[in-house]
Design a protein around this motif. Structure first.
Motif, PDB file in Angstrom:
ATOM      1  N   ASP A   1      39.991  57.631  59.832  1.00 60.32           N
ATOM      2  CA  ASP A   1      40.865  56.516  60.240  1.00 60.32           C
ATOM      3  C   ASP A   1      40.103  55.196  60.263  1.00 60.32           C
ATOM      4  N   TYR A   2      38.845  55.235  60.702  1.00 63.59           N
ATOM      5  CA  TYR A   2      38.025  54.025  60.693  1.00 63.59           C
ATOM      6  C   TYR A   2      37.905  53.469  59.277  1.00 63.59           C
ATOM      7  N   PHE A   3      37.630  54.343  58.326  1.00 58.83           N
ATOM      8  CA  PHE A   3      37.448  53.883  56.958  1.00 58.83           C
ATOM      9  C   PHE A   3      38.756  53.413  56.331  1.00 58.83           C
ATOM     10  N   VAL A   4      39.860  54.000  56.738  1.00 61.43           N
ATOM     11  CA  VAL A   4      41.157  53.493  56.275  1.00 61.43           C
ATOM     12  C   VAL A   4      41.328  52.042  56.719  1.00 61.43           C
ATOM     13  N   THR A   5      40.960  51.753  57.966  1.00 61.54           N
ATOM     14  CA  THR A   5      41.043  50.383  58.477  1.00 61.54           C
ATOM     15  C   THR A   5      40.114  49.459  57.706  1.00 61.54           C
ATOM     16  N   VAL A   6      38.885  49.905  57.464  1.00 64.73           N
ATOM     17  CA  VAL A   6      37.909  49.086  56.747  1.00 64.73           C
ATOM     18  C   VAL A   6      38.393  48.786  55.331  1.00 64.73           C
ATOM     19  N   ILE A   7      38.856  49.810  54.621  1.00 57.73           N
ATOM     20  CA  ILE A   7      39.360  49.613  53.261  1.00 57.73           C
ATOM     21  C   ILE A   7      40.521  48.629  53.264  1.00 57.73           C
ATOM     22  N   SER A   8      41.456  48.821  54.177  1.00 54.18           N
ATOM     23  CA  SER A   8      42.631  47.954  54.247  1.00 54.18           C
ATOM     24  C   SER A   8      42.241  46.506  54.528  1.00 54.18           C
ATOM     25  N   GLU A   9      41.401  46.287  55.538  1.00 54.02           N
ATOM     26  CA  GLU A   9      41.025  44.932  55.926  1.00 54.02           C
ATOM     27  C   GLU A   9      40.263  44.211  54.816  1.00 54.02           C
ATOM     28  N   LEU A  10      39.283  44.870  54.229  1.00 56.88           N
ATOM     29  CA  LEU A  10      38.454  44.210  53.228  1.00 56.88           C
ATOM     30  C   LEU A  10      39.211  43.956  51.931  1.00 56.88           C
ATOM     31  N   CYS A  11      40.057  44.891  51.534  1.00 56.86           N
ATOM     32  CA  CYS A  11      40.847  44.674  50.319  1.00 56.86           C
ATOM     33  C   CYS A  11      41.882  43.571  50.528  1.00 56.86           C
ATOM     34  N   GLN A  12      42.453  43.483  51.723  1.00 57.93           N
ATOM     35  CA  GLN A  12      43.391  42.397  52.018  1.00 57.93           C
ATOM     36  C   GLN A  12      42.713  41.037  51.934  1.00 57.93           C
ATOM     37  N   ASN A  13      41.442  40.971  52.305  1.00 60.38           N
ATOM     38  CA  ASN A  13      40.710  39.705  52.236  1.00 60.38           C
ATOM     39  C   ASN A  13      40.675  39.135  50.824  1.00 60.38           C
ATOM     40  N   ILE A  14      40.738  40.009  49.821  1.00 60.24           N
ATOM     41  CA  ILE A  14      40.671  39.544  48.437  1.00 60.24           C
ATOM     42  C   ILE A  14      41.854  38.648  48.124  1.00 60.24           C
ATOM     43  N   PHE A  15      43.079  39.119  48.397  1.00 65.59           N
ATOM     44  CA  PHE A  15      44.228  38.277  48.055  1.00 65.59           C
ATOM     45  C   PHE A  15      44.493  37.191  49.093  1.00 65.59           C
ATOM     46  N   GLU A  16      43.984  37.360  50.315  1.00 67.17           N
ATOM     47  CA  GLU A  16      44.218  36.345  51.345  1.00 67.17           C
ATOM     48  C   GLU A  16      43.238  35.187  51.263  1.00 67.17           C
ATOM     49  N   HIS A  17      42.007  35.453  50.829  1.00 61.93           N
ATOM     50  CA  HIS A  17      40.967  34.432  50.932  1.00 61.93           C
ATOM     51  C   HIS A  17      40.254  34.076  49.639  1.00 61.93           C
ATOM     52  N   SER A  18      40.113  35.018  48.704  1.00 60.53           N
ATOM     53  CA  SER A  18      39.229  34.760  47.559  1.00 60.53           C
ATOM     54  C   SER A  18      39.871  33.931  46.448  1.00 60.53           C
ATOM     55  N   LEU A  19      41.218  33.944  46.384  1.00 61.11           N
ATOM     56  CA  LEU A  19      41.961  33.289  45.294  1.00 61.11           C
ATOM     57  C   LEU A  19      41.606  33.897  43.942  1.00 61.11           C
ATOM     58  N   ASP A  20      41.247  35.159  43.933  1.00 60.65           N
ATOM     59  CA  ASP A  20      40.923  35.858  42.704  1.00 60.65           C
ATOM     60  C   ASP A  20      41.153  37.346  42.927  1.00 60.65           C
ATOM     61  N   SER A  21      41.186  38.095  41.836  1.00 68.15           N
ATOM     62  CA  SER A  21      41.257  39.551  41.960  1.00 68.15           C
ATOM     63  C   SER A  21      39.847  40.091  42.187  1.00 68.15           C
ATOM     64  N   GLY A  22      39.761  41.329  42.635  1.00 65.78           N
ATOM     65  CA  GLY A  22      38.464  41.939  42.899  1.00 65.78           C
ATOM     66  C   GLY A  22      38.482  43.418  42.589  1.00 65.78           C
ATOM     67  N   TYR A  23      37.430  44.105  43.020  1.00 65.47           N
ATOM     68  CA  TYR A  23      37.302  45.533  42.750  1.00 65.47           C
ATOM     69  C   TYR A  23      36.823  46.256  43.999  1.00 65.47           C
ATOM     70  N   MET A  24      37.143  47.528  44.082  1.00 61.79           N
ATOM     71  CA  MET A  24      36.605  48.379  45.141  1.00 61.79           C
ATOM     72  C   MET A  24      36.201  49.715  44.539  1.00 61.79           C
ATOM     73  N   ALA A  25      35.240  50.353  45.183  1.00 59.85           N
ATOM     74  CA  ALA A  25      34.806  51.693  44.794  1.00 59.85           C
ATOM     75  C   ALA A  25      34.094  52.307  45.992  1.00 59.85           C
ATOM     76  N   MET A  26      34.027  53.623  46.037  1.00 64.10           N
ATOM     77  CA  MET A  26      33.338  54.306  47.124  1.00 64.10           C
ATOM     78  C   MET A  26      32.736  55.598  46.591  1.00 64.10           C
ATOM     79  N   GLN A  27      31.561  55.932  47.104  1.00 68.96           N
ATOM     80  CA  GLN A  27      30.921  57.164  46.647  1.00 68.96           C
ATOM     81  C   GLN A  27      29.940  57.669  47.691  1.00 68.96           C
ATOM     82  N   THR A  28      29.815  58.976  47.781  1.00 70.76           N
ATOM     83  CA  THR A  28      28.741  59.603  48.531  1.00 70.76           C
ATOM     84  C   THR A  28      27.737  60.140  47.519  1.00 70.76           C
ATOM     85  N   TYR A  29      26.470  59.809  47.714  1.00 68.34           N
ATOM     86  CA  TYR A  29      25.440  60.252  46.786  1.00 68.34           C
ATOM     87  C   TYR A  29      24.148  60.503  47.549  1.00 68.34           C
TER      88      TYR A  29
END
Length: 297
Positions: free
Chosen positions: A156-184
């Motif tokens: 649930d914590y990571f769902v919040t983190v993903i949601s908040e940070l991805c929302q920042n892209i369209f709310e603040h950056s004025l550009d598109s962006g990318y996301m990715a996640m991996q365990t290694y």
């Protein structure tokens, strides 16, 4: 174009973490030169932050020159990894020879400790749909991605983190962006790394309308945005601040780079009375904001 006309640039093996990737960012002027061809033969390993930052370099090159960057001598295991992460799906690079099916990493349970590269649009309605899909996929794979930290609360914590940070892209950056996640695995550590990156206006320009904020450099502003409820859009904001609280609770690491500055917040230290936030100003310019959230076990 003949081979002799190409400007061959050998890219160093500096894709292991956000700090040493600065070596690649320092090569941007050379990379953006005419007829540039990037030789990746020395690259032995690539983690999500470096991968997305490299993707942004390619996108910036395409936007400025109208041409795709050409990659050559890509080690097979690097090409397998990038293909598995959908790195080439964006059509930003002139990709090397396509691997045969029997050489590809398969999309089965054993290779699902990741979220493939996903573009986050700069339009709110489109972004909301994409973010919802990403979160649904994350919940489906959470038991594998967060194998060493698994609990419903961490998911649930990571769902919040993903949601908040991805929302920042369209709310603040004025550009598109990318996301990715991996365990290694890196040495003796298992690392889970979530990365959200864009090449938009950056944090400094985003806060340019807030005359009530006082700071000595962009890194100090990044810390203010991370540790106090301020917003570039309204008097109070809780996005980055909430993300920071979650990472601190999970004893993780936050790395944020924007423009010519970066901040690292380390919460995996045993000394709770010591502040582990580090600033860097005067870095080579790299457009936008790149954020890495890491857990280690």
């Amino acid at each position: 174009m003949s081979v002799s006309e190409n400007n061959i640039i050998i890219i160093p093996d500096r894709f292991r973490d956000p700090y040493i990737f600065e070596n690649v960012l320092s090569m941007q002027e050379e990379i953006f030169s005419e007829n540039a061809v990037l030789d990746l033969s020395r690259v032995a390993f690539m983690e999500p932050y470096s991968m997305l930052s490299f993707l942004l370099i390619g996108r910036n090159y395409l936007r400025k020159s109208g041409e795709k960057l050409k990659l050559v001598n890509v080690p097979i295991h690097i090409q397998q990894y990038l293909t598995r992460m959908d790195f080439f799906e964006s059509g930003i690079f002139n990709m090397p020879e396509v691997l045969k099916d029997n050489m590809m990493f398969k999309r089965n349970a054993s290779s699902s400790r990741l979220l493939e590269i996903t573009m986050i649009p700069n339009k709110e309605r489109q972004s909301v749909n994409v973010i919802s899909s990403v979160i649904a996929l994350f919940r489906k794979r959470a038991s594998l991605i967060l194998k060493y930290w698994m609990s419903d609360s961490v998911t649930d914590y990571f769902v919040t983190v993903i949601s908040e940070l991805c929302q920042n892209i369209f709310e603040h950056s004025l550009d598109s962006g990318y996301m990715a996640m991996q365990t290694y695995r890196s040495g003796n550590e298992n690392i889970a790394r979530l990365v959200i990156s864009d090449s938009g206006i950056g944090i400094l320009k985003s806060f340019s309308g807030r005359d009530d904020l006082h700071y000595t450099g962009a890194a100090e502003l990044i810390e203010m945005a991370l540790t106090t409820p301020i917003s570039s859009k309204r008097e109070f904001g809780y996005g980055l601040c909430q993300v920071n609280s979650i990472v601190e609770r999970l004893k993780g690491v936050v790395f944020i780079r924007s423009g010519e500055s970066s901040l690292t917040a380390l919460y995996d230290r045993k000394d709770k009375n010591s502040k582990h936030i580090f600033h860097r100003n005067g870095l080579v310019m790299f457009e936008g904001t790149q954020i890495s959230i890491s857990l280690s076990a």
